[in-house]
Design an enzyme around this catalytic site. Sequence first.
Site, short mmCIF file in Angstrom:
data_model
loop_
_atom_site.label_atom_id
_atom_site.label_comp_id
_atom_site.label_asym_id
_atom_site.label_seq_id
_atom_site.Cartn_x
_atom_site.Cartn_y
_atom_site.Cartn_z
CB SER A 1 -0.94 0.01 1.21
OG SER A 1 -1.88 -1.02 1.08
CG HIS B 1 -3.63 -8.66 4.84
ND1 HIS B 1 -2.56 -9.14 4.12
CD2 HIS B 1 -3.68 -7.33 4.57
CE1 HIS B 1 -2.00 -8.15 3.44
NE2 HIS B 1 -2.67 -7.03 3.69
CG ASP C 1 -4.16 0.05 -2.02
OD1 ASP C 1 -5.11 -0.76 -2.08
OD2 ASP C 1 -3.53 0.28 -0.96
MG MG Z 1 -4.36 1.49 3.47
ZN ZN Z 2 -2.48 -5.16 2.84
#
Ligand code: MG
Ligand code: ZN
Length: 372
Positions: A92, A270, A308
Amino acid sequence: MKHNIMKTRLGITVLLLVIGFFVSSYSVVCDDNKPKGPEGRAKNVILMIGDGMGITQVSGTMTVSGNKLNMTTTKNIGFARTQSYDNYVTDSAAGGTAIASGKKTRNGMIGMGPDSINVEPITELLRRKKKMSYGLVSTSAVTHATPASFVAHNINRNDYEGIALDFVRYQPDVFIGGGKSNFVKRRDQRNLVKVLENDGYEVVFTMEDLLKVKTEKVAGLLADGHLPRYSEGRDYMLAEATNAALGILSRNDNGFFLMVEGSQIDWGGHDNNPQYVIEETYDFDLAVGVALQFAARDKNTLIIVTADHETGGMALTGGNLEDRSVLASFSTNGHTGVVVPVFSFGPGAENFTGFFDNTEYYVKIKETLRVR
Ligand code: MG
Ligand code: ZN
């Protein structure tokens, strides 16, 4: 001979959300009060980043919401490539830096090129060239990689205290999120909240106080670290903070740039936790609804909704439209290198369609606002 063995995780989870959170003051925007396409000229930009929000995250949330997402109501749709300078799979920091500054960098680096020379983010460029204001809203600490990429310069995304110093140095007009401890419980013993107040900021620590601010420089440090999960007490903080930030920033007649991040979609990925992913994506979409409502009134606001990178290699392996449930599985607990969706609205939205690179948001925003 080398074999590529793909490990598949069979952590298939049945997802059946009881959607209490659909009852919200931030209702979805209906078609006729949406900001219309290319007419008008963009004065303001709202860039909304769902961290880790790939097309599967959106698709699953569409099903669970009964196809009621705000972000999917546009015809201006694109896909952005996400690779970083040194890795097919970005983090990120490099992803945020590419979006904010149009420059690819190494994973882990904030606001600088791979040569560790600082690059100017779009926020500072617009302030310098057009006297626009800028703000940041996130559900993570404001010092975390994504919001930090729009303000700070640091070779190490984990240097949160160093990144906090850059917030004091560059002074975004509005920043709202967590991360209070990076400003007040510091190894150098400095109290950066005092410094901000001396510089004319109103610094608040609760949502309640945020709604009462009177100044045009506002820091909302709403948690020591990150904000909690949507379903663990954060409630409508993201939508409300987006609304508050728009109220403050829109007082500048020269326009504003606001970055809003749904930070925790990534963390659900995650965790390989589809419930977490979908709640957070839905919550993020409520903030998109707030932005669309503002833009419908204002008529000069470009809204870009994107990510992202994707997180989790999430797949929908089944589902049921009637009970609004999906079956999800994940192929990694890290990020993936797949393209991410781009949904855009308002004047200039057509510039963000098709396939493009994550360094091009910067260029396209500049062009749409005619910055030279
Ligand atoms: Mg972030
Ligand atoms: Zn991440």
